[in-house]
Enzyme design. Sequence first.
Site, PDB file in Angstrom:
ATOM      1  N   TYR A   1     -74.159  91.142 -29.404  1.00 11.18           N
ATOM      2  CA  TYR A   1     -73.265  92.068 -30.297  1.00 11.18           C
ATOM      3  C   TYR A   1     -73.001  93.490 -29.412  1.00 11.18           C
ATOM      4  CZ  TYR A   1     -71.676  95.927 -33.665  1.00 11.18           C
ATOM      5  OH  TYR A   1     -71.601  96.457 -34.067  1.00 11.18           O
TER       6      TYR A   1
ATOM      7  N   GLU B   1     -65.624  97.737 -31.357  1.00 11.62           N
ATOM      8  CA  GLU B   1     -66.964  96.246 -31.549  1.00 11.62           C
ATOM      9  C   GLU B   1     -65.937  94.932 -30.583  1.00 11.62           C
ATOM     10  OE1 GLU B   1     -69.310  95.936 -35.240  1.00 11.62           O
ATOM     11  OE2 GLU B   1     -67.015  95.020 -35.344  1.00 11.62           O
TER      12      GLU B   1
END
Length: 398
Positions: free
Chosen positions: A118, A206
């Site tokens: 991530y 993101e």
Amino acid sequence: MNIHEYQAKDLLRGFGVAVPEGHVAWTAEEAVAAAAKLPGPVYVVKAQIHAGGRGAGRFADDPQGKGGVRLARTAEEVRAAAEAMLGHVLVTKQTGPAGRRVHRVYVEAGCDIARELYLSLLVDRVTARITIMASTEGGMEIEQVAARTPDRIFRVAIDPATGISPFHGRRLAFALGLAGKQVATFGAFVEAMYRAFVSLDCSIMEVNPLVVTGAGEVVALDAKVSFDDNALFRHSDLETLVDEAEEDPKELEAARHNLNYVALDGTIGCMVNGAGLAMATMDIIKLYGGSPANFLDVGGGATKERVTAAFKIILSDPNVEGILVNIFGGIMRCDVIAEGVVAAAREVSLNVPLVVRLEGTNVELGKQILAKSGLPIIAADNLADAAQKVVAAVKEAA
């Protein structure tokens, strides 16, 4: 301002961020043609909506079926996946039960995934710096990771005076357990993301998941990018990326009138001047047992026309069961607000309780205009009185 995944990846690619090859399609035929341009043998068909959790989501007309991200190995499987998505409503955790209708899909080349990570960049309001966050828990919602295993989230804040340096990327790479050439590859990836974030005036960027391939490459398998609306005047080209089908019609109408409006899920519509006062108004409505249907700041220099437009936008929400107008007239004159409220109420059939609290410049004139309007307006002396009256009026009407 939000954009679709394929648009985000196209922008990131321009800054040197590694992303899989892919093409957008509006029809099943276009999806098949898009797959033909890719190397194969595995293709990924992704529904394009402004919401996360697409893979785990379900379509409203097929709740037991597959989600909005599907693998395909043949042209027919690509066609079937596209047909199952296009024109159908996808429901995810972020869309709510209403879901979002899919108007386009993204057909992307498959990827040899060895690890899922991530990565995100955001503006940390506490440190006033761009902060890079990374985690070994790729594919999961970062909120769940923060709640269950916060030790697996790593952060570095970038000093705006010096900008990003190689050691930032190395620090995160080592924390993620990367080794060998993966460290340098990850560092270059992070630096490219940072350049894109700053250059495009982003509010959040993101990548989830960020994957390490079998060959050791670092690739953005997904991408979410949001821009700071206040900086869009510097990026006229980005405004062409807006998908109005993904926006709330009321918010689009408000933007046309330079109104700050955010739709909520309550029943009491709010029209206030000033963001701070608007927040306080929503809080006190909750305090007295109600729920705000919107945030709406008409600004300090609103005209009668803008106030009328604001009132119409509130009334266009079918969930609104009552309206609270709370105005403190400093720059904004109370008589202008009163004229706008009266004009809008007469133009649109007012069938819900209306409570108005005015204070400040020309307040007596404003109250006279409301009193002589002949409309069933409930006057309030202060904010607490206004909140109590609108909550009570809504309950009584129900």
